[in-house]
Design a protein around this motif. Structure first.
Motif, mmCIF file in Angstrom:
data_model
loop_
_atom_site.group_PDB
_atom_site.id
_atom_site.type_symbol
_atom_site.label_atom_id
_atom_site.label_comp_id
_atom_site.label_asym_id
_atom_site.label_seq_id
_atom_site.Cartn_x
_atom_site.Cartn_y
_atom_site.Cartn_z
ATOM 1 N N SER A 39 2.750 -17.739 -8.473
ATOM 2 C CA SER A 39 1.914 -16.741 -9.126
ATOM 3 C C SER A 39 2.227 -17.104 -10.959
ATOM 4 N N LEU A 40 3.552 -17.410 -11.271
ATOM 5 C CA LEU A 40 3.532 -17.540 -12.400
ATOM 6 C C LEU A 40 2.988 -19.036 -13.115
ATOM 7 N N ALA A 41 2.991 -19.905 -11.879
ATOM 8 C CA ALA A 41 2.588 -21.226 -12.257
ATOM 9 C C ALA A 41 1.090 -21.260 -12.435
ATOM 10 N N LEU A 42 0.315 -20.530 -11.555
ATOM 11 C CA LEU A 42 -1.096 -20.232 -11.614
ATOM 12 C C LEU A 42 -1.121 -19.695 -13.024
ATOM 13 N N LYS A 119 -12.442 -12.324 -4.426
ATOM 14 C CA LYS A 119 -10.939 -12.534 -4.328
ATOM 15 C C LYS A 119 -10.711 -13.769 -3.541
ATOM 16 N N ILE A 120 -9.809 -14.465 -4.165
ATOM 17 C CA ILE A 120 -9.233 -15.732 -3.678
ATOM 18 C C ILE A 120 -8.020 -15.882 -3.175
ATOM 19 N N MET A 121 -7.738 -15.914 -1.653
ATOM 20 C CA MET A 121 -6.702 -15.927 -1.016
ATOM 21 C C MET A 121 -6.166 -17.280 -1.149
ATOM 22 N N ILE A 122 -4.833 -17.565 -1.658
ATOM 23 C CA ILE A 122 -3.986 -18.938 -1.460
ATOM 24 C C ILE A 122 -2.774 -18.306 -0.799
ATOM 25 N N ASP A 123 -2.509 -19.074 0.431
ATOM 26 C CA ASP A 123 -1.308 -18.408 1.210
ATOM 27 C C ASP A 123 -1.007 -19.406 2.581
ATOM 28 N N PHE A 151 -3.727 -27.320 -5.310
ATOM 29 C CA PHE A 151 -4.758 -26.780 -5.613
ATOM 30 C C PHE A 151 -4.988 -27.125 -7.322
ATOM 31 N N ILE A 152 -3.935 -27.123 -8.074
ATOM 32 C CA ILE A 152 -4.174 -27.705 -9.423
ATOM 33 C C ILE A 152 -4.383 -29.080 -9.491
ATOM 34 N N LYS A 153 -4.108 -29.958 -8.518
ATOM 35 C CA LYS A 153 -4.308 -31.404 -8.419
ATOM 36 C C LYS A 153 -5.953 -31.351 -7.932
ATOM 37 N N LYS A 154 -6.336 -30.712 -7.070
ATOM 38 C CA LYS A 154 -7.711 -30.754 -6.669
ATOM 39 C C LYS A 154 -8.493 -30.317 -7.784
ATOM 40 N N CYS A 155 -8.282 -29.574 -8.892
ATOM 41 C CA CYS A 155 -8.915 -29.291 -10.078
ATOM 42 C C CYS A 155 -8.994 -30.557 -10.809
ATOM 43 N N GLY A 156 -8.121 -31.197 -10.518
ATOM 44 C CA GLY A 156 -8.119 -32.622 -11.301
ATOM 45 C C GLY A 156 -7.214 -32.522 -12.751
#
Ligand code: 5GP
Ligand code: MN
Length: 340
Positions: A39-42, A119-123, A151-156
């Motif tokens: 959570s803190l990273a996102l 709502k986005i579920m990442i789990d 996910f961050i990597k996928k965002c480039g």
């Protein structure tokens, strides 16, 4: 690791557009290292994209995580209901991390459910309940923090992983893998960890901060638990510890103080299931850990209104402590063959 369900393509385009959105990030009650780390990273990442981001936890979390970057910005729902409701009503997106069923966020659940936000579920827990609009999900990931890295990597945006974000993700992966030893730990996990260290994660310091944070009292309580309270049920290769309210108050137990206790039972040779039962004020809380094929997730789901992973799950009971223990030993008889 393969993402089993990824429906985030359009979401990612939106997040990367020049629009600034109101975003809430939330995670499960009594958040652990992975819940807070992811959570803190996102939180740190989405703020760099210039969104208005708030991180709301349903309850407080252990003090051994209070050093984490962003801790001071966390809003605890239980302590700020009004503000959290207003923020959630105004949200465009709500990221739900490290849980997949709204009952895991207690009274914050209906607030999230009734919000118009997407709502986005990442789990990485099994059997998602299905409240989400977008998901980035697989039970094969070691941790939600590993998924956030991907996910961050996928965002480039791997370049946006600052040393602070790297510390958060490292903490989440470290705690959810039992320091890189559980079965969910893959070669990808280690590659992610290597990348995080390259990006500034203070690996050795993080181990110290998280694991060398005992008070003398907590260590004494651990001695008491192991010496006086550990029971072995040999017919079921099961270790059991229960703690009464009197014991919790005698040792002044706070959030996080019993974390890791359940693992000691599993360190006994031949033990396949370890159970910790704690008489919390509202409910009796249960933790399950297993080795091999015994599914804690199914056991917790079928008998104690819980769930989680195959080898680690939790549950609860609204019966008394005594009733819960006797119900537990009763249902265990059905699993004699599996636990042989
Ligand atoms: P713990 O025993 O440490 O509380 O939880 C072990 C794992 O099971 C964690 O990944 C946690 O998120 C999950 N878990 C704990 N309690 C519950 C529950 O009541 N329901 C579900 N679905 N998962 C739980
Ligand atoms: Mn997790």
């Amino acid at each position: 690791m393969q993402i089993l369900n990824d429906t985030t393509d359009t979401l990612i385009k939106e997040l990367q557009s020049p629009n600034s959105f109101n975003i809430i990030i939330t995670t499960h009650h009594k958040p652990d290292g992975d819940a807070m780390g992811s959570s803190l990273a996102l939180f740190g990442y989405l703020k760099q994209l210039k969104h208005k981001v708030h991180l709301i936890t349903p309850t407080d979390y252990p003090s051994f995580l209070h050093w984490m970057p962003g801790h001071n910005d966390v809003i605890v729902f239980e302590q700020n209901e009004k503000r959290c409701k207003l923020l959630t009503e105004a949200a465009d997106y709500i990221f739900c991390l490290d849980f997949n069923d709204l009952k895991r966020i207690n009274e914050f659940g209906p607030v999230v459910e009734n919000s118009k936000a997407k709502k986005i579920m990442i789990d990485h827990h099994r059997e998602p309940a299905g409240f989400d609009d977008y998901r980035y999900w697989t039970y094969e990931a070691s941790s939600t923090s590993e998924l956030i890295f991907d996910f961050i990597k996928k965002c480039g945006d791997i370049e946006k992983i600052t040393p602070e974000i790297a510390d958060c993700l490292y903490t989440g992966i470290m705690t959810d893998t039992g320091s890189f030893r559980y079965r969910g730990t893959s070669s990808n996990t280690h590659r992610v960890i290597a990348e995080l260290i390259d990006r500034g994660a203070q690996n050795s310091l993080i181990h110290e901060k998280v694991y060398d944070s005992n008070t003398p009292m907590r260590l004494k309580m651990m001695g008491f638990v192991l010496y006086e309270k550990l029971e072995i049920l040999p017919a079921y290769n099961t270790a059991l510890v229960y703690l009464t309210r009197e014991e919790l108050s005698r040792f002044n137990i706070k959030t996080g103080d019993t974390e890791g206790f359940v693992n000691y039972g599993l360190s006994i040779e031949g033990i396949k299931l370890s159970v910790l039962i704690i008489d919390r004020t509202k409910l009796v809380k249960m933790s399950f850990r297993s080795k091999g094929d015994f599914s804690c997730n199914e056991f917790a789901r079928d008998h104690f209104n819980g769930g989680g992973h195959k080898n680690a799950a939790g549950g609860q009971s609204s019966d008394s402590l005594e009733m819960t223990i006797s119900r537990f030993t009763e249902v265990l008889t059905q699993y004699r063959d599996q636990l042989k």
